[in-house]
Write an enzyme that holds these catalytic residues in place. Structure first.
Site, PDB file in Angstrom:
ATOM      1  CE  LYS A  69      -2.721  -0.305   3.445  1.00 49.71           C
ATOM      2  NZ  LYS A  69      -1.487   0.000   4.233  1.00 49.71           N
ATOM      3  CB  THR A  71       5.232   0.031  -2.215  1.00 46.05           C
ATOM      4  OG1 THR A  71       5.775  -0.588  -1.490  1.00 46.05           O
ATOM      5  CG2 THR A  71       6.005  -0.056  -3.530  1.00 46.05           C
ATOM      6  NE  ARG A  92      -0.891   4.628   8.797  1.00 42.34           N
ATOM      7  CZ  ARG A  92      -0.962   3.561   9.025  1.00 42.34           C
ATOM      8  NH1 ARG A  92      -1.384   2.930  10.189  1.00 42.34           N
ATOM      9  NH2 ARG A  92      -0.514   2.620   7.862  1.00 42.34           N
ATOM     10  CE  LYS A 103       2.465  -4.073   7.165  1.00 39.17           C
ATOM     11  NZ  LYS A 103       3.553  -3.065   6.651  1.00 39.17           N
ATOM     12  CB  ALA A 271      -5.226   0.478  10.246  1.00 39.79           C
ATOM     13  CG  PHE A 299      -3.512  -3.158   8.923  1.00 38.28           C
ATOM     14  CD1 PHE A 299      -2.369  -4.074   8.456  1.00 38.28           C
ATOM     15  CD2 PHE A 299      -3.394  -2.879  10.085  1.00 38.28           C
ATOM     16  CE1 PHE A 299      -1.349  -4.327   9.286  1.00 38.28           C
ATOM     17  CE2 PHE A 299      -2.370  -3.002  10.888  1.00 38.28           C
ATOM     18  CZ  PHE A 299      -1.386  -3.625  10.668  1.00 38.28           C
ATOM     19  CG  PHE A 379       4.913  -8.967  -5.453  1.00 37.00           C
ATOM     20  CD1 PHE A 379       3.563  -8.254  -4.990  1.00 37.00           C
ATOM     21  CD2 PHE A 379       5.728  -9.298  -4.480  1.00 37.00           C
ATOM     22  CE1 PHE A 379       3.536  -7.523  -3.971  1.00 37.00           C
ATOM     23  CE2 PHE A 379       5.684  -8.582  -3.083  1.00 37.00           C
ATOM     24  CZ  PHE A 379       4.354  -7.696  -3.177  1.00 37.00           C
ATOM     25  CD1 TRP A 407       9.367  -2.795  -3.888  1.00 33.77           C
ATOM     26  CD2 TRP A 407       9.795  -4.222  -5.803  1.00 33.77           C
ATOM     27  NE1 TRP A 407      10.345  -3.657  -3.649  1.00 33.77           N
ATOM     28  CE2 TRP A 407      10.565  -4.325  -4.567  1.00 33.77           C
ATOM     29  CE3 TRP A 407       9.907  -4.892  -6.967  1.00 33.77           C
ATOM     30  CZ2 TRP A 407      11.789  -5.457  -4.852  1.00 33.77           C
ATOM     31  CZ3 TRP A 407      10.882  -5.933  -6.910  1.00 33.77           C
ATOM     32  CH2 TRP A 407      11.534  -6.096  -6.005  1.00 33.77           C
TER      33      TRP A 407
HETATM   34  P1  ADP Z   1       1.754  -2.073   3.175  1.00 37.57           P
HETATM   35  O1  ADP Z   1       1.702  -0.603   2.996  1.00 37.57           O
HETATM   36  O2  ADP Z   1       0.724  -2.482   2.568  1.00 37.57           O
HETATM   37  O3  ADP Z   1       1.949  -2.590   4.549  1.00 37.57           O
HETATM   38  P2  ADP Z   1       4.437  -1.727   2.030  1.00 37.57           P
HETATM   39  O4  ADP Z   1       4.208  -0.920   0.758  1.00 37.57           O
HETATM   40  O5  ADP Z   1       5.001  -1.234   3.242  1.00 37.57           O
HETATM   41  O6  ADP Z   1       3.240  -2.703   2.514  1.00 37.57           O
HETATM   42  O7  ADP Z   1       5.498  -2.920   1.510  1.00 37.57           O
HETATM   43  C1  ADP Z   1       5.667  -4.135   2.295  1.00 37.57           C
HETATM   44  C2  ADP Z   1       6.883  -4.746   1.701  1.00 37.57           C
HETATM   45  O8  ADP Z   1       6.543  -5.428   0.704  1.00 37.57           O
HETATM   46  C3  ADP Z   1       8.090  -3.815   1.527  1.00 37.57           C
HETATM   47  O9  ADP Z   1       9.350  -4.308   1.961  1.00 37.57           O
HETATM   48  C4  ADP Z   1       7.952  -3.610  -0.009  1.00 37.57           C
HETATM   49  O10 ADP Z   1       9.396  -3.344  -0.365  1.00 37.57           O
HETATM   50  C5  ADP Z   1       7.593  -4.884  -0.404  1.00 37.57           C
HETATM   51  N1  ADP Z   1       6.832  -4.759  -1.735  1.00 37.57           N
HETATM   52  C6  ADP Z   1       5.894  -3.963  -1.984  1.00 37.57           C
HETATM   53  N2  ADP Z   1       5.509  -4.097  -3.188  1.00 37.57           N
HETATM   54  C7  ADP Z   1       6.316  -5.082  -3.763  1.00 37.57           C
HETATM   55  C8  ADP Z   1       6.309  -5.549  -5.138  1.00 37.57           C
HETATM   56  N3  ADP Z   1       5.436  -5.316  -6.269  1.00 37.57           N
HETATM   57  N4  ADP Z   1       7.456  -6.511  -5.468  1.00 37.57           N
HETATM   58  C9  ADP Z   1       8.131  -6.769  -4.307  1.00 37.57           C
HETATM   59  N5  ADP Z   1       8.410  -6.281  -3.100  1.00 37.57           N
HETATM   60  C10 ADP Z   1       7.425  -5.088  -2.898  1.00 37.57           C
END
Ligand code: ADP
Length: 553
Positions: A69, A71, A92, A103, A271, A299, A379, A407
């Protein structure tokens, strides 16, 4: 490259340059080093211009790693910047709990990150510490008051104000204080919560200015007297001292993304166990200064977005013009029954089963009548067959869905989503609230459970039933409800994935947060002080003699 390596390799602009992009002069900011600054209070007399758009990024029920999210949020901000829209991201602040635990950080990932990520994820500008200190100062003042005269006749067994810490520490959930003899204090049972779940964190995030911060602190109910009547901070006259401790923390923090989009990071309530949104002040500042403000709610949309729309929005005075729901093939498969350790393997059946989860979140957002766009966060493990199936599902349902590569490619990988979002924000927005404030707390609770979660009913423990009667006597019925619940399921059972129906939400206790202005309902086994996992992320972290950090994420 890891997230940290990408962030460390980035060339950052001085923070005064980032500030100037949104019309802030050197007098408007207080730099914290070269790349971070606090924004001084800005007097916004005028209403937020109608042409300034607010985009809320939320997601489906996540896997434990998160669905990207943040990202996508950062990628979207950078894409809007690339399209020459004046954009600010409002998000945040990370907590040390997830950073050291499971996480990870909260500054995005890959080429969609906010920097300097190491600083932001660790101590940043000290707001978390200020909140922790202010919270624990109040706890110390209360214990001192009990020992010395206790003129208000506070019942030591009925104090609800707990101490807090910004780390998961299960050993402190239940403690006894004041032991060791008469002069050590009044012995009582209490406990710790994580700072992100504290009432002061919520207050910081909902206060509209310094006076409102003090008013809210004054309204905090710290417990009850021996006649079972609420006792407030105002009655104890501690509100000024606590406000002084938070006066700097109240100022929003300015940083930048890898694509140099100005980003305001301020406040970090979780959240699941709190209301999950960055501060009203940060979002308001962004809305006044930028054409597009992109923000997130933690979340899944059952938690963060619901709380944004029902708790934060009335204070913010602005409804999102568009909601982006982030979905991943991985999380859909997880919701469709694929075990966590096999999420990299293709499984079209599990994917199809998981659609129900996405669909319920979309139905919920449609219920609020806000335009919705789905972002499929791509991904590398997603197969072509899986992506095709997901896209065709969305097409069949008439859902606007865009595959995003935030990403891997940052803003450039999010351009299609940005176009879709810009179009969606032009659509009519007929926002309809979920409930009216005049409804009873029970009715509000039931509406969230039946209309948003898809459950059949709410049951209350004996204690919760008793509390509701008292709360009605105290005149707290008009407040919104903030449900604390697992993020993995629409229900209060983290194992009930997908889109369960016919379930009951069990409320074991309410926590009145009168200063924040809402009533927390603890559902199922949710705890306000999380624990660390068996192999915490802390084990992967290293630092060399030159101070170079590796393995943060
Ligand atoms: P959320 O905001 O939903 O909790 P984040 O954006 O913090 O998720 O991402 C969680 C983890 O997943 C991070 O370490 C990020 O680098 C990784 N991540 C997010 N999107 C991808 C993607 N498309 N491919 C690989 N890793 C990803």
């Amino acid at each position: 490259m890891t997230d940290l390596e990408i962030a460390q390799a980035a060339k950052l602009e001085p923070i005064s340059k980032i500030a100037s992009l949104i019309g802030l002069s050197d007098d408007d900011i207080e730099p914290y080093g070269k790349y971070k600054a606090k924004i001084n209070p800005i007097d916004f007399n005028e209403a937020i211009p109608a042409s300034h758009k607010l985009v809320l990024v939320t997601s489906i029920n996540p896997t434990p790693a998160g669905e990207g999210k943040s990202t996508v949020l950062v990628g979207l901000g950078d894409a809007l910047t690339q399209l020459n829209h004046k954009t600010i991201i409002a998000m945040r602040e990370p907590s040390m709990g997830p950073v050291m635990g499971m996480k990870g950080g909260a500054t995005g990932g890959g080429y969609s990150q906010v920097v300097p990520m190491e600083d932001i994820n660790l101590h940043f500008t000290g707001d978390m510490h200020a909140l922790t200190s202010a919270n624990n100062t109040l706890a110390a003042l209360i214990d001192n008051y009990l020992l010395h005269d206790n003129q208000l006749d506070i019942d030591p067994r009925r104090i609800i104000w707990k101490r807090v810490l910004d780390i998961n520490d299960r050993a402190l959930r239940q403690i006894v204080t004041g032991m060791g003899g008469v002069s050590q204090g009044v012995v009582r049972q209490t406990g710790f919560e994580i700072t992100a779940a504290s009432e002061l964190m919520a207050i910081l995030c909902l206060a509209t200015d310094l006076s409102d911060l003090k008013r809210r602190i004054s309204n905090i109910v710290i417990g009850y007297n021996t006649d079972k009547q609420p006792v407030t901070v105002g009655q104890l006259h501690f509100e000024d001292a606590i406000t002084i401790l938070l006066k700097e923390a109240l100022k929003p923090n300015l940083v930048q993304t890898l694509g140099h989009t100005p980003t305001i990071i301020h406040g970090g309530p979780f959240a699941n166990i709190a209301h999950g949104c960055n501060s009203v002040l940060a979002t308001k500042t962004a809305l006044n200064l930028a054409d597009y403000t992109v923000t997130e709610a933690g979340f899944g949309a059952d938690l963060g977005a619901e709380k944004f729309l029902d708790i934060k929005r009335p204070i913010l005075g602005k409804t999102p013009d568009t909601v982006v729901v982030v979905a991943t093939v991985r999380a859909l498969k997880y919701n469709g029954g694929q075990p966590l350790e096999q999420l990299e393997n293709e499984n079209l059946v599990a994917l199809e089963n998981g659609f129900a989860n996405l669909q319920r979140h979309l139905d919920n957002m449609n219920r609020y009548q806000i335009p919705v766009v789905v972002s499929i966060n791509h991904f590398t493990s997603d197969t072509k067959a899986e992506l095709d199936l997901l896209k065709s599902y969305c097409e069949r349902q008439g859902i606007e869905a865009v595959v995003t590569d935030s990403w891997a490619n940052g803003g450039s990988g999010t351009i299609a989503l940005a176009h879709q979002v810009v179009t969606a924000t032009q659509q009519p927005n007929k926002f309809t609230p979920l409930y009216n404030s005049e409804e009873s707390l029970t009715d509000k609770l039931t509406t969230i459970v039946t209309d948003v979660y898809g459950g059949s009913e709410v049951t209350l423990s004996k204690k919760a039933q008793r509390q509701l009667q008292q709360f009605a006597d105290f005149g707290w019925q008009g407040l919104p409800v903030c449900i604390a619940k697992t993020q993995y399921s629409f229900s209060d059972d983290p194992h009930l994935l997908g889109a369960p129906t016919d379930f009951t939400i069990h409320i074991r206790e309410f926590i009145p947060k009168i200063g924040a202005g809402f009533i927390v309902a603890l559902a199922g086994n949710i705890l306000t002080m999380p624990g660390l996992p068996k192999k915490p992320a802390a084990l992967n972290m290293h630092i060399d003699a030159d101070g170079k950090v590796t393995g943060l994420f």
